[in-house]
Design an enzyme around this catalytic site. Sequence first.
Site, PDB file in Angstrom:
ATOM      1  CG  HIS A   1      -2.053  -0.923   1.058  1.00 29.79           C
ATOM      2  ND1 HIS A   1      -2.451  -1.813   2.045  1.00 29.79           N
ATOM      3  CD2 HIS A   1      -2.891  -1.308   0.058  1.00 29.79           C
ATOM      4  CE1 HIS A   1      -3.323  -2.504   1.676  1.00 29.79           C
ATOM      5  NE2 HIS A   1      -3.850  -2.346   0.400  1.00 29.79           N
TER       6      HIS A   1
ATOM      7  CB  CYS B   1     -14.909  11.324 -20.222  1.00 28.67           C
ATOM      8  SG  CYS B   1     -16.239  10.101 -20.554  1.00 28.67           S
TER       9      CYS B   1
END
Length: 849
Positions: A461, A767
């Site tokens: 992480h 997008c």
Amino acid sequence: MSSSTITLVAPLKGIVVPLAEVPDPVFSEGALGDGIALDPLSDCLCAPCHGEVIQCARTQHAFTLRHASGIEVLVHLGLDTVALAGQGIEALVKLGQQVEAGQPLCRFDPDKLAREATSLITPMVVLDSAGWCLEGQAEPGVVIAQGEPLLTLSDTQVEASSATPVSGTRKEGRLTLALETGLHARPAARLRSIAKEHGVTLVVYGEGRSSSANSVSGLMNLGLVCGSEVTLVVDGDGAEQALTKAMALLTTAEGHAAIPKSLAPLVAELGEGELAGLVASPGLASGPLARLSMRLPQVPEKGQGVDVEKPRLMAALEKVGGQLEAARHAAEVAGKKAEAEVFDAHLALLDDPGLIAVSVGRLEQGLSPGQAWREALDEEAEKLRTSGNEILAGRVADLQDLQRHVMMEFCTNLEDAESLVGSIPQGAIVLAQDLTPSAFVELCEQNPAGLCLEAGGVTSHLAILARARELPCLVAMGDAISHLCEGVAVLDADSGKLETTPDHERLEQVGKTLASRRAQAEAERAKAHHEAVTCDGRVVEVAANIGSSEEARQAHANGADGVGLMRSEFLFLGRDQAPREAQQLAEYQATIDALGAKPLVIRTLDIGADKQLSYVSLPSAPNPAMGIRGTRLWQSNPELLDTQLRALLGVKPLRHLRIMVPMISDVSELEWVRERMEVTAAEMHLTELPLLGAMIEVPSAALCAGSLSRAADFLSIGTNDLTQYGLAMDREDPLLAARADVLHPGILRLIQAALQGTAGRCPVAVCGAAAGDPLAGPLLVAMGVDELSVEPSRIAAVKARVRRLDSRIIASELERLLALPDAAAVRHELAPLVDAALNSEVTPERIPS
């Protein structure tokens, strides 16, 4: 039923992992057969039973044994270890050799395999049960010694059915094997699945030998490598379909290039004074070295007995859990996916019954809750450190973070609550044994230049957070950096090395490179609020993709021409119930206000596939990505979407709002939404309506863009989903990531069809991720796209690229590009075109001062 049993013993010491949790679908979905897996804690792989070695992988990573009963057992060392070509593995047996249970099959280097393979998790699978069935297995999560019972099989005495089809239909095919690592366990399992799915017999011929697809070990023993000439013979009613699938499987490269380069174990060629590490986050930095050490809170050692202390421990765990859940929800609402995933992992660890049981055991020994928790997590962290598994070792920092959070509830020194890390010089390259995610966040407030860790992994992480903050970071550097404490260094995290003794010339070179990068970024930011006009005079709007009003403020500050996509689902995720109309309106209004007079495109709720809501019950679907989505969701959950529509229509001024509907298949769906919007607006006594648009995400929408453009006020191409549906490749599947490429000619033709279909009747934006891609973005502009919507941090750079672009250079070659055979060919031909288009001598439109 017979009571006879066979016991398969653990082939090595390790942590028991259920086969369903192995991070490889060939094993986890049972394509090879039933079994179990171990996360190794030793460096020798042994035989799980006595029998004959009937398969030895040429790369020495897999062995198949045939027991006297007829069962065949595969032991597969690690995942994707076939790609190592035998490096770090020493085979100790040969094909045809008789072995006893516990006899060594191979020795391996855990460190090398942990660095260079996907995982060290080692599956043991019963390939051919010979009428036996799985009866029992070791408990998941426990540490089991080599030679201890792992699986038990019982003799069911079930008569095996004949696999010979009744039909005489036969098909043959010849091919050249394209699998980079040859015919190993994964493709062998898929061949067997193809044969079973179509009810055929499939025989593979190659290298002068043959094997039925029913025998995975037989297929692997053929020794077929990339380039081998192969013949397939298929018998049965489904022979034609099975042959087509098998040919496609064996002639398609497996796609190991799908692993992102930033995550690949990268060890640079080293010179004097240089130390290697794994690239967790790329970048370049120079600065003074500064050592960082983590402190744990001071807690009492002795407690008052388990009856007194257990309720205190459980209360502390509940309190910390509430804090973590609040932090997770805040991160999710803000669209900070990396941070939310960290908190998710911490919550799972906090609720781990094994950790709680060990802690309670320490309380029974007389320890205090804080000390009991400390020792329980120290013990678990040591298991992970010595597992030989890079992914598990990368979770040690998460354990340490959680350890500190809970110990803080019993802290006797309030100063411990003030800081996780000490003071470091600004701009330093920080050295540490490891670092917890929360300590990393605090460290970043002191503006370090880079980070080097002895431990950690590229999938930890902390690595995710470092990449999110663009902080250069190397991990897994080992003891080599433990003695470093002073001096000026260069951290070249692009090449995976720390230069501990750079000379003056090298420091000057790095300084110039960094200054050039900063100057370029500053120059781009200085013009970020000006419009982007190509060298050939085309105005291209550059908008932002956001998930919250806070990100809207960032986008506005970064020069966005508006918001091209606000993902409204972030308001709905991480809740026990849907947000009320007032809550939604407040967030939408805050976003409108943050943008000033610039347009805001909000996509209506888009869930399904990888995004699910606990409070929305959707019918079970074999493929959720193609289930209840878009207007189908609206029709099945009208109250949910009607509430959102009322909240959207409540913002002021409405002229700045655009509502965009996802997953539109044809014009009738968009017309249905417009009617619903008009009815709702009338009920709210509105005299003004926002613009209404549709997303082009599925092939039918791209091909029907002509009719859509007559009903829509604007269109926006979602290239991520359009690529997924256009190529029938799940974008979440890492094995397909390298091939699911927006630059595939088929996807480009769908985009071209959409642009030509609109014929200028309404603006068309992009997008998806392709809008910010350095190759795809310029190509999209050349094809005629009016707007590129990208992440807020990329606005300035994308605008700068547009201003340097002569789109005519690419447009003149468009038909040639679309006629190329695949995405790789398009990328190869497009790269020099983009380079020429960005470095044209045409004088660009001047930006007003």
